[in-house]
Design an enzyme around this catalytic site. Structure first.
Site, PDB file in Angstrom:
ATOM      1  N   GLU A 450       7.551   0.974  -3.976  1.00 29.49           N
ATOM      2  CA  GLU A 450       7.107   1.324  -2.637  1.00 29.49           C
ATOM      3  C   GLU A 450       5.595   1.409  -2.611  1.00 29.49           C
ATOM      4  O   GLU A 450       4.967   1.655  -3.648  1.00 29.49           O
ATOM      5  CB  GLU A 450       7.721   2.658  -2.181  1.00 29.49           C
ATOM      6  CG  GLU A 450       7.257   3.876  -2.933  1.00 29.49           C
ATOM      7  CD  GLU A 450       7.912   4.016  -4.299  1.00 29.49           C
ATOM      8  OE1 GLU A 450       7.296   4.628  -5.190  1.00 29.49           O
ATOM      9  OE2 GLU A 450       9.038   3.489  -4.486  1.00 29.49           O
ATOM     10  N   ASP A 451       4.999   1.168  -1.454  1.00 29.70           N
ATOM     11  CA  ASP A 451       3.554   1.314  -1.314  1.00 29.70           C
ATOM     12  C   ASP A 451       3.161   2.778  -1.459  1.00 29.70           C
ATOM     13  O   ASP A 451       3.991   3.690  -1.355  1.00 29.70           O
ATOM     14  CB  ASP A 451       3.089   0.792   0.043  1.00 29.70           C
ATOM     15  CG  ASP A 451       3.224  -0.719   0.164  1.00 29.70           C
ATOM     16  OD1 ASP A 451       3.266  -1.386  -0.893  1.00 29.70           O
ATOM     17  OD2 ASP A 451       3.308  -1.224   1.301  1.00 29.70           O
ATOM     18  N   MET A 452       1.869   3.011  -1.680  1.00 28.77           N
ATOM     19  CA  MET A 452       1.390   4.367  -1.901  1.00 28.77           C
ATOM     20  C   MET A 452       1.692   5.270  -0.709  1.00 28.77           C
ATOM     21  O   MET A 452       2.031   6.448  -0.883  1.00 28.77           O
ATOM     22  CB  MET A 452      -0.116   4.348  -2.177  1.00 28.77           C
ATOM     23  CG  MET A 452      -0.698   5.713  -2.491  1.00 28.77           C
ATOM     24  SD  MET A 452      -2.389   5.660  -3.114  1.00 28.77           S
ATOM     25  CE  MET A 452      -3.232   5.010  -1.674  1.00 28.77           C
ATOM     26  N   VAL A 454       4.168   5.151   1.330  1.00 29.27           N
ATOM     27  CA  VAL A 454       5.594   5.127   1.653  1.00 29.27           C
ATOM     28  C   VAL A 454       6.319   6.121   0.759  1.00 29.27           C
ATOM     29  O   VAL A 454       6.131   6.134  -0.458  1.00 29.27           O
ATOM     30  CB  VAL A 454       6.179   3.712   1.458  1.00 29.27           C
ATOM     31  CG1 VAL A 454       7.682   3.711   1.713  1.00 29.27           C
ATOM     32  CG2 VAL A 454       5.482   2.718   2.368  1.00 29.27           C
ATOM     33  N   LYS A 595       6.551  -3.622   6.820  1.00 32.19           N
ATOM     34  CA  LYS A 595       5.331  -3.469   7.617  1.00 32.19           C
ATOM     35  C   LYS A 595       5.021  -4.749   8.380  1.00 32.19           C
ATOM     36  O   LYS A 595       4.622  -4.708   9.560  1.00 32.19           O
ATOM     37  CB  LYS A 595       4.164  -3.098   6.712  1.00 32.19           C
ATOM     38  CG  LYS A 595       4.270  -1.707   6.085  1.00 32.19           C
ATOM     39  CD  LYS A 595       3.089  -1.413   5.171  1.00 32.19           C
ATOM     40  CE  LYS A 595       3.172  -0.019   4.561  1.00 32.19           C
ATOM     41  NZ  LYS A 595       2.045   0.264   3.648  1.00 32.19           N
TER      42      LYS A 595
END
Length: 636
Positions: A450-452, A454, A595
């Site tokens: 996951e992105d930072m 998220v 996104k």
């Protein structure tokens, strides 16, 4: 190799006596034997060569004069009162009993595991019986003007092993205490036998060559030739292994192939670096000083700047945890193994032992004398323990993690010299485990990332940790539960792990198998540029599957191949929050860029939320992963 019992030790002692007496009593043709032969086979081969007619005899045993030379060089004879008058004013080195045995061709490594008092007594007694009453003239060290950087103070450290064998064989060896303490061996578990790997200072090769040239020189009136000494490396490994086995109760294995654990020890001798530098003046050696600006050695010890930054961050965090436990007076054995991931001390030498040994092997003695002392000068200080390392096959731990922070990346996120975010999932999970297991490194593998910004909610993301060189590896269910609590407490609510199991290497590929069939559930807060209507909510509530075409997003083009990937959105359900915000829950195929599905990525993703709603813009304000549909951890 197991520890010798009383009966076995007596047999080894008998073989040692027989070997010494044979060497002292015979003058034979050159005998070349493999280093792994035993003493009986060595003596048999010597006897067979004696019975065969030899076209030309040469001195290969130890003559009476040579015995007197060795006896005078032994460290037991360093009292000046025991020396002949012409030598009492000379400052010269000494040779330990073990190295004297090597010079006499004792090639059975088990003999070197005998106690020092036994070897000393038998060797001195045998040499004394065989030696002549008058010593042959020794070359005065003052006859050549080369210094190895030591002072003129006489030392009892052996010039051939730089005092290592003396330090290892001492009855209460402080060096062995350091070696045990450096790896915190009493805290290690999960193995009952070990092997040893050793790295020695290159000056040992120089001194061995110089002393061998001195003994073989006819000018000494006591030449010893035709004998290939047992390499010091083998003797040091044997002595360290047997002595550590005696102290720890573990079994020493002479080879590394069948040993679950290997103890690595590096010994340094900064005093002798000038001897290495002197050899670079001889073109025949092929040795060259490092290039300008390269102040370290040629191999991996000077490449610390290239070490993985993530590994450093995890190791630093683990060391901080251990320090905190020690500072709080926490002596609980579950707090961690001391000295986690110790830093590698710089290698003080210019070259490696094998490189120097090859360089001086065929060098004429006349040229060698111009730059180094023959015989070797006294050693002012013995070699010291420079670095220790514990290696074993990795262990694996599987589980799931939740991430509740939007400023924590999955792995350390560094752009140039600037770090993004406070910490990482990798550090928060690995640091307590690194401290607990006393490991050198922990690698994190997971089912996606996951992105930072998220969060990872629900049951959590499946992961496997590969723990390298764990000194504590016995992980029972109770210990796994304790380890899980350690991680969750240290993470401070930012990360939470669950369902820990002892995994296997084969489980790592399973994390990403069936990627096209894997489903992920997301929850997203969407901003819409115009007021949201009931028709918009209906348009985004889709029970049926929808295929989205996604070109590689602009934000990941630097690390992903540029192509268009079809991705399935299995269902969507929308709930209005206020005039411009809505909550969207959706189930998608793994690998879907959520996104980009929201804002369209300048038309690179179609359809998108904005295109489904008509003529408007849309973007994600917050995104959470709610679930990853995957059976994990694997059942055992």
């Amino acid at each position: 190799m197991s520890i010798a019992g009383d009966d076995e030790q007596q047999q080894l002692l008998l073989e040692l006596v027989q070997h010494i007496e044979r060497r002292l009593a015979t003058t034979t043709a050159a005998t070349t034997l493999p280093h792994n032969a035993d003493l009986n086979s060595a003596d048999t081969a010597m006897a067979q060569q004696q019975q065969q007619p030899q076209p030309q005899q040469q001195t290969t045993g130890v003559s009476p004069n040579a015995a007197r030379v060795l006896l005078d060089w032994l460290d037991q004879r360093q009292d000046s009162a025991d020396r002949p008058p012409q030598q009492q004013q000379q400052q010269r080195g000494s040779v330990c009993s073990y190295c004297a045995l090597r010079c006499m061709g004792a090639i059975c490594s088990a003999v070197y595991a005998l106690p020092r008092s036994v070897v000393d007594g038998q060797l001195v007694a045998s040499l004394a019986r065989h030696a002549t009453t008058t010593a042959p003239p020794l070359e005065s060290p003052s006859s050549n003007n080369h210094s190895n950087g030591s002072s003129n103070t006489s030392s009892n450290a052996c010039v051939l092993c730089l005092g290592l064998l003396q330090a290892i064989s001492a009855p209460a060896s402080s060096l062995l205490d350091q070696m045990i303490d450096a790896l915190d061996l009493p805290a290690c578990d999960g193995f009952d036998n070990f092997a040893v790997q050793v790295q020695l200072p290159p000056a040992i090769a120089i001194h061995q060559r110089c002393f061998g040239a001195y003994l073989a020189d006819p000018a000494t009136d006591a030449p010893i030739s035709g004998i290939t000494p047992l390499p010091l490396l083998e003797v040091v490994k044997t002595m360290i292994g047997t002595q550590l086995a005696r102290r720890t109760g573990l079994k020493y294995t002479s080879g590394t192939s069948g040993a679950p654990v290997v103890l690595h020890y590096r010994f340094d001798h900064a005093e002798s670096v000038e001897e290495e530098r002197a050899l670079t003046q001889l073109p025949e050696t092929g040795l060259r000083l490092p290039h300008a600006g390269d102040t370290g050695p040629r191999r991996h010890f000077h490449q610390q700047r290239d070490r993985n930054r993530a590994r450093e961050l995890v190791a630093n965090a683990a060391a901080s945890l251990v320090s905190e436990n020690e500072g709080e007076g926490n002596n609980d054995s579950d707090a961690g193994v001391r000295a986690v991931a110790p830093p590698v001390a710089p290698w003080p030498h210019i070259f490696e032992l094998d490189v120097v040994a090859r360089a001086v092997a065929g060098l004429p003695v006349e040229k060698l004398r111009k730059f180094v002392a023959v015989p070797p000068r006294p050693v002012a200080q013995p070699a010291i323990l420079g670095h220790s390392k514990f290696t074993r096959d990795p262990i694996f731990i599987g589980g799931r993690y939740n991430k509740y922070s939007r400023v924590v990346s999955q792995s350390p996120y560094i752009v140039g010299e600037e770090r993004k975010g406070d910490t990482s999932v990798h550090e928060l999970i690995a640091a307590p485990m690194l401290a607990y297991c006393g490991a050198s490194e922990i690698k994190l593998s997971s089912s996606g990332r996951e992105d930072m910004d998220v969060r990872m909610l629900g049951r959590g993301r499946p992961f496997v940790l590969e723990i390298a060189d764990a000194r504590r590896s016995s992980l029972t269910p109770d210990k796994l539960a304790h380890l899980q609590a350690l991680v969750n407490d240290a993470a401070g609510g930012r990360v939470h792990i669950r369902d820990l199991i002892v995994a296997q290497r084969a489980d790592i590929p399973a994390l990403n198998e069936g990627e096209d069939d894997k489903k992920k559930l997301y929850g997203a807060v969407i901003w819409v540029s115009r007021p949201i209507t009931a028709e918009d909510i209906a348009a985004l509530t889709r029970p049926e599957e929808m295929v989205v075409q996604q070109m590689t997003p602009l934000r990941v083009m630097h690390r992903r191949a540029i192509c268009t990937r079809p991705r399935s959105v299995y269902w969507m359900r929308a709930h209005q929050i206020n005039e411009h915000y809505l909550l969207l829950c959706l189930s998608t195929q793994a690998g879907t860029y959520i996104k980009e599905f929201a804002h369209g990525d300048f038309g690179r993703t179609a359809p998108s939320i904005g295109s489904l709603l008509g003529n408007c813009e849309a973007d994600i304000v917050q995104l959470d992963v709610l679930d990853i549909d995957m059976p994990w951890p694997p059942a055992r």
